[in-house]
Design a protein around this motif. Structure first.
Motif, PDB file in Angstrom:
ATOM      1  N   THR A 105       0.440  -1.087   0.149  1.00  0.00           N
ATOM      2  CA  THR A 105       0.264   0.329   0.041  1.00  0.00           C
ATOM      3  C   THR A 105       0.622   1.185   0.254  1.00  0.00           C
ATOM      4  O   THR A 105       0.710   1.669  -0.642  1.00  0.00           O
ATOM      5  CB  THR A 105      -1.094   0.035   1.804  1.00  0.00           C
ATOM      6  OG1 THR A 105      -1.499  -1.356   1.944  1.00  0.00           O
ATOM      7  CG2 THR A 105      -2.289   1.441   1.054  1.00  0.00           C
ATOM      8  N   THR A 106       1.997   1.139   0.716  1.00  0.00           N
ATOM      9  CA  THR A 106       2.594   2.342   0.975  1.00  0.00           C
ATOM     10  C   THR A 106       4.038   2.258  -0.199  1.00  0.00           C
ATOM     11  O   THR A 106       4.372   3.825  -0.458  1.00  0.00           O
ATOM     12  CB  THR A 106       3.296   2.956   2.259  1.00  0.00           C
ATOM     13  OG1 THR A 106       3.982   1.206   2.944  1.00  0.00           O
ATOM     14  CG2 THR A 106       2.281   3.261   3.063  1.00  0.00           C
ATOM     15  N   ALA A 107       4.580   1.547  -0.576  1.00  0.00           N
ATOM     16  CA  ALA A 107       5.051   1.470  -1.732  1.00  0.00           C
ATOM     17  C   ALA A 107       5.287   2.235  -3.035  1.00  0.00           C
ATOM     18  O   ALA A 107       6.625   2.928  -2.572  1.00  0.00           O
ATOM     19  CB  ALA A 107       5.951  -0.535  -2.418  1.00  0.00           C
ATOM     20  N   PRO A 108       4.072   2.610  -3.287  1.00  0.00           N
ATOM     21  CA  PRO A 108       3.435   4.329  -4.521  1.00  0.00           C
ATOM     22  C   PRO A 108       4.245   4.882  -4.007  1.00  0.00           C
ATOM     23  O   PRO A 108       5.593   5.251  -4.762  1.00  0.00           O
ATOM     24  CB  PRO A 108       2.388   3.951  -5.157  1.00  0.00           C
ATOM     25  CG  PRO A 108       2.168   1.531  -4.629  1.00  0.00           C
ATOM     26  CD  PRO A 108       2.701   2.074  -3.361  1.00  0.00           C
ATOM     27  N   GLY A 109       4.161   5.153  -2.352  1.00  0.00           N
ATOM     28  CA  GLY A 109       4.265   6.948  -2.001  1.00  0.00           C
ATOM     29  C   GLY A 109       6.129   6.593  -2.371  1.00  0.00           C
ATOM     30  O   GLY A 109       6.792   8.100  -2.351  1.00  0.00           O
ATOM     31  N   ASN A 110       7.060   5.512  -1.854  1.00  0.00           N
ATOM     32  CA  ASN A 110       8.264   5.816  -1.265  1.00  0.00           C
ATOM     33  C   ASN A 110       8.194   6.208  -2.616  1.00  0.00           C
ATOM     34  O   ASN A 110       9.818   6.076  -2.926  1.00  0.00           O
ATOM     35  CB  ASN A 110       8.273   4.676  -0.886  1.00  0.00           C
ATOM     36  CG  ASN A 110       7.456   4.631   1.116  1.00  0.00           C
ATOM     37  OD1 ASN A 110       7.885   6.138   1.174  1.00  0.00           O
ATOM     38  ND2 ASN A 110       7.173   3.622   1.783  1.00  0.00           N
ATOM     39  N   ALA A 111       7.888   5.062  -4.063  1.00  0.00           N
ATOM     40  CA  ALA A 111       8.953   4.583  -4.729  1.00  0.00           C
ATOM     41  C   ALA A 111       9.015   6.042  -5.912  1.00  0.00           C
ATOM     42  O   ALA A 111       9.864   6.708  -5.680  1.00  0.00           O
ATOM     43  CB  ALA A 111       8.044   3.770  -5.911  1.00  0.00           C
ATOM     44  N   MET A 112       7.740   7.186  -5.414  1.00  0.00           N
ATOM     45  CA  MET A 112       7.766   8.273  -6.383  1.00  0.00           C
ATOM     46  C   MET A 112       8.793   9.058  -5.762  1.00  0.00           C
ATOM     47  O   MET A 112       9.109  10.306  -6.208  1.00  0.00           O
ATOM     48  CB  MET A 112       6.385   8.699  -5.998  1.00  0.00           C
ATOM     49  CG  MET A 112       5.306   8.000  -6.540  1.00  0.00           C
ATOM     50  SD  MET A 112       6.107   8.086  -8.550  1.00  0.00           S
ATOM     51  CE  MET A 112       5.593  10.005  -9.062  1.00  0.00           C
ATOM     52  N   ALA A 113       8.417   9.102  -4.329  1.00  0.00           N
ATOM     53  CA  ALA A 113      10.228   9.524  -3.276  1.00  0.00           C
ATOM     54  C   ALA A 113      10.766   9.593  -4.160  1.00  0.00           C
ATOM     55  O   ALA A 113      11.911  10.831  -4.302  1.00  0.00           O
ATOM     56  CB  ALA A 113       9.755   9.912  -1.838  1.00  0.00           C
TER      57      ALA A 113
ATOM     58  N   GLY B 175      -5.334  -4.881 -10.244  1.00  0.00           N
ATOM     59  CA  GLY B 175      -5.254  -3.387  -8.754  1.00  0.00           C
ATOM     60  C   GLY B 175      -4.413  -2.125 -10.188  1.00  0.00           C
ATOM     61  O   GLY B 175      -5.160  -1.610 -10.821  1.00  0.00           O
ATOM     62  N   ASN B 176      -3.715  -1.197  -9.133  1.00  0.00           N
ATOM     63  CA  ASN B 176      -3.502  -0.248 -10.385  1.00  0.00           C
ATOM     64  C   ASN B 176      -2.649   0.223 -10.943  1.00  0.00           C
ATOM     65  O   ASN B 176      -0.833  -0.210 -10.644  1.00  0.00           O
ATOM     66  CB  ASN B 176      -3.432   1.495  -8.636  1.00  0.00           C
ATOM     67  CG  ASN B 176      -3.028   2.858  -9.381  1.00  0.00           C
ATOM     68  OD1 ASN B 176      -2.241   2.747 -10.172  1.00  0.00           O
ATOM     69  ND2 ASN B 176      -3.641   3.588  -8.628  1.00  0.00           N
ATOM     70  N   PRO B 177      -1.999  -0.242 -12.611  1.00  0.00           N
ATOM     71  CA  PRO B 177      -1.029  -0.325 -13.102  1.00  0.00           C
ATOM     72  C   PRO B 177      -0.373   0.865 -13.062  1.00  0.00           C
ATOM     73  O   PRO B 177       0.943   0.476 -12.662  1.00  0.00           O
ATOM     74  CB  PRO B 177      -1.708   0.202 -14.498  1.00  0.00           C
ATOM     75  CG  PRO B 177      -3.079  -0.446 -14.221  1.00  0.00           C
ATOM     76  CD  PRO B 177      -3.511  -0.216 -12.807  1.00  0.00           C
ATOM     77  N   ALA B 178      -0.150   2.026 -12.569  1.00  0.00           N
ATOM     78  CA  ALA B 178       0.631   3.079 -12.804  1.00  0.00           C
ATOM     79  C   ALA B 178       1.255   2.920 -11.152  1.00  0.00           C
ATOM     80  O   ALA B 178       2.532   2.851 -11.535  1.00  0.00           O
ATOM     81  CB  ALA B 178      -0.164   4.155 -12.686  1.00  0.00           C
ATOM     82  N   ALA B 179       0.005   2.631 -10.227  1.00  0.00           N
ATOM     83  CA  ALA B 179       1.330   2.199  -9.244  1.00  0.00           C
ATOM     84  C   ALA B 179       2.082   1.118  -8.834  1.00  0.00           C
ATOM     85  O   ALA B 179       3.536   1.535  -8.308  1.00  0.00           O
ATOM     86  CB  ALA B 179       0.310   1.693  -7.832  1.00  0.00           C
ATOM     87  N   ARG B 180       1.407   0.224  -9.538  1.00  0.00           N
ATOM     88  CA  ARG B 180       2.606  -0.996  -9.546  1.00  0.00           C
ATOM     89  C   ARG B 180       3.750  -1.065 -10.108  1.00  0.00           C
ATOM     90  O   ARG B 180       4.609  -1.721 -10.506  1.00  0.00           O
ATOM     91  CB  ARG B 180       2.169  -2.291 -10.417  1.00  0.00           C
ATOM     92  CG  ARG B 180       0.256  -2.732  -9.590  1.00  0.00           C
ATOM     93  CD  ARG B 180      -0.415  -3.636  -9.695  1.00  0.00           C
ATOM     94  NE  ARG B 180       0.661  -5.329 -10.192  1.00  0.00           N
ATOM     95  CZ  ARG B 180       0.068  -6.533 -10.586  1.00  0.00           C
ATOM     96  NH1 ARG B 180      -1.209  -6.575 -11.116  1.00  0.00           N
ATOM     97  NH2 ARG B 180       0.972  -7.219 -11.211  1.00  0.00           N
ATOM     98  N   GLU B 181       3.283   0.116 -11.575  1.00  0.00           N
ATOM     99  CA  GLU B 181       4.782  -0.265 -12.269  1.00  0.00           C
ATOM    100  C   GLU B 181       5.695   0.983 -12.070  1.00  0.00           C
ATOM    101  O   GLU B 181       7.159   1.170 -11.344  1.00  0.00           O
ATOM    102  CB  GLU B 181       4.121   1.275 -13.622  1.00  0.00           C
ATOM    103  CG  GLU B 181       5.409   1.031 -14.545  1.00  0.00           C
ATOM    104  CD  GLU B 181       6.383   2.336 -14.611  1.00  0.00           C
ATOM    105  OE1 GLU B 181       7.343   2.226 -14.836  1.00  0.00           O
ATOM    106  OE2 GLU B 181       5.943   3.793 -13.850  1.00  0.00           O
ATOM    107  N   ALA B 182       5.541   1.746 -10.731  1.00  0.00           N
ATOM    108  CA  ALA B 182       6.631   2.774 -10.184  1.00  0.00           C
ATOM    109  C   ALA B 182       7.672   1.890  -8.934  1.00  0.00           C
ATOM    110  O   ALA B 182       8.289   1.806  -8.946  1.00  0.00           O
ATOM    111  CB  ALA B 182       5.943   3.988  -9.446  1.00  0.00           C
ATOM    112  N   VAL B 183       6.483   1.271  -8.662  1.00  0.00           N
ATOM    113  CA  VAL B 183       6.658   0.149  -7.270  1.00  0.00           C
ATOM    114  C   VAL B 183       7.927  -0.655  -8.035  1.00  0.00           C
ATOM    115  O   VAL B 183       9.385  -0.728  -8.003  1.00  0.00           O
ATOM    116  CB  VAL B 183       6.083  -0.388  -6.674  1.00  0.00           C
ATOM    117  CG1 VAL B 183       6.519  -1.760  -6.290  1.00  0.00           C
ATOM    118  CG2 VAL B 183       4.973   0.394  -6.020  1.00  0.00           C
TER     119      VAL B 183
END
Length: 371
Positions: free
Chosen positions: A147-155, A260-268
């Motif tokens: 759940t929190t991995a996409p935000g940390n990836a974006m950081a 799921g959320n493809p954009a979030a999964r791609e960032a992770v």
């Protein structure tokens, strides 16, 4: 309010309870893997309203609770460095480390002793803090499930774009499916079905649960967090169990889809790679965590500060956190629960975290209740 009031409707809840009671014919053990589900179940008394044949047990789906002691010690050591601004979500500050050698026992104690520890609401705030403080090292405690991995990836991606050399993550990301597999493979496992974590499935979908269901023949249902959500998901599980079926199903249709959320999964996937990970209370689970990819190693606090302590010395404790995280025990069965261990003086992470099972029971006034 749409998507809220209707999922708290007492009449709908009573109807679902009646349908569960009419369907169940034998005892079943169902685990909710997510701490958010645990708190909703205990807060609304769902565990006491269900038929006696349905036993709910609580799993390791609390990221704060499963962060290992060694990593808490490293976080404290980092926070005490004069060049570091250590940043974190607030729920990590009171999680106990080893407290060896007279050092602070938590980030909260480290801050009280003068360390610069700041509570943030987003890892992107830490990136901005690093940009504004080029003479300081800013470390963000990257804890959580998918759940929190996409935000940390974006950081990390943002820090990379800005060319920041003073921002890093102390990573402790864990993954749900390998933990479920470890629980099901354990010799003392009693779990026969799972409420899958709705927030995780919002990001990752449910495809990765399908191999687990096929291998272990246990049904799983992605569930929301309101009482009607949870009861509807339990009914879906009971119907499968009673029919001898095992499949992945989705109750949380307003938020979750299969992919799921493809954009979030791609960032992770761009920033992190899967690795072995230690879990507090569960030991090391193969391929159950995330670490930064080699191309982003410059943002890895454990690499940047290689001399951080690696092995804690933990004194004996009556805390049964390990058994509680594995669904073997419930909080009232711990001899320290509500006595030596309370929110103001927690012995284990399951009492500290807002998602911990012990915290849920304590807040609901279940001190001293029989399991």
């Amino acid at each position: 309010m749409k998507f809220l009031d209707e999922y708290r409707d007492p009449e709908v809840a009573r109807s679902l309870l009646a349908r569960i009671g009419a369907t169940v014919t034998r005892p079943w053990v169902i685990m909710e893997i997510c701490g958010g589900h645990t708190h909703a179940i205990i807060r609304h008394g769902l565990d006491r309203l269900l038929p006696p044949e349905i036993e709910l047990v609580h799993g390791p789906g609390c990221p704060v609770c499963v962060t290992p002691v060694a990593l808490i010690d490293r976080a404290i050591a980092l926070a005490r460095r004069p060049e570091v601004i250590f940043t974190s979500f607030g729920d990590m500050l009171r999680v106990p480390g080893s407290a060896s050698g007279g050092l602070p026992a938590s980030l909260h104690q480290a801050r009280a002793a003068g360390a610069e520890v700041r509570v943030l609401y987003s890892p992107l705030e830490a990136v901005e803090l690093a940009r504004k403080n080029p003479d300081r090292q800013v470390v963000f405690f990257a804890v959580g499930f998918e759940t929190t991995a996409p935000g940390n990836a974006m950081a990390v991606l943002q820090a990379s774009r800005l060319g920041l050399e003073n921002f890093s993550l102390l990573v402790s990301h864990v993954l749900v499916p390998p933990a479920i597999a470890a629980l099901l493979a354990a010799p003392d496992n009693r779990v026969q079905a799972f409420l899958a974590a709705g927030h995780v499935c919002t990001v990752m979908g449910w495809e990765e649960y399908e191999p687990l269901v096929a291998r272990y023949r246990v049904p799983m249902v992605a569930a929301g967090f309101e009482p009607v959500d949870i009861l509807a998901a339990i009914l879906m599980l009971v119907e499968q169990l009673e029919a001898g079926r095992a499949a992945v199903a989705n109750e949380y249709t307003r938020s979750v889809c299969r992919q799921g959320n493809p954009a979030a999964r791609e960032a992770v996937a761009r920033v992190f790679q899967v690795s072995d990970r230690e879990w507090r209370g569960l030991g090391t689970i193969p391929q159950s965590g995330l670490t930064l990819r080699p191309e982003f190693a410059a943002f890895d606090a454990q690499r940047r500060f290689a001399e951080l302590p690696a092995s804690p010395v933990r004194a004996a404790s009556p805390c049964l956190g390990s058994e509680i995280l594995r669904g073997v025990k419930k909080p009232p069965q711990c001899p320290a629960f509500g006595r030596e261990c309370r929110p103001e003086h927690p012995l284990g992470a399951t009492m500290v975290s807002s998602e911990g099972a012990c915290s849920a029971y304590y807040q609901a006034g279940k001190r001293g209740m029989a399991a």
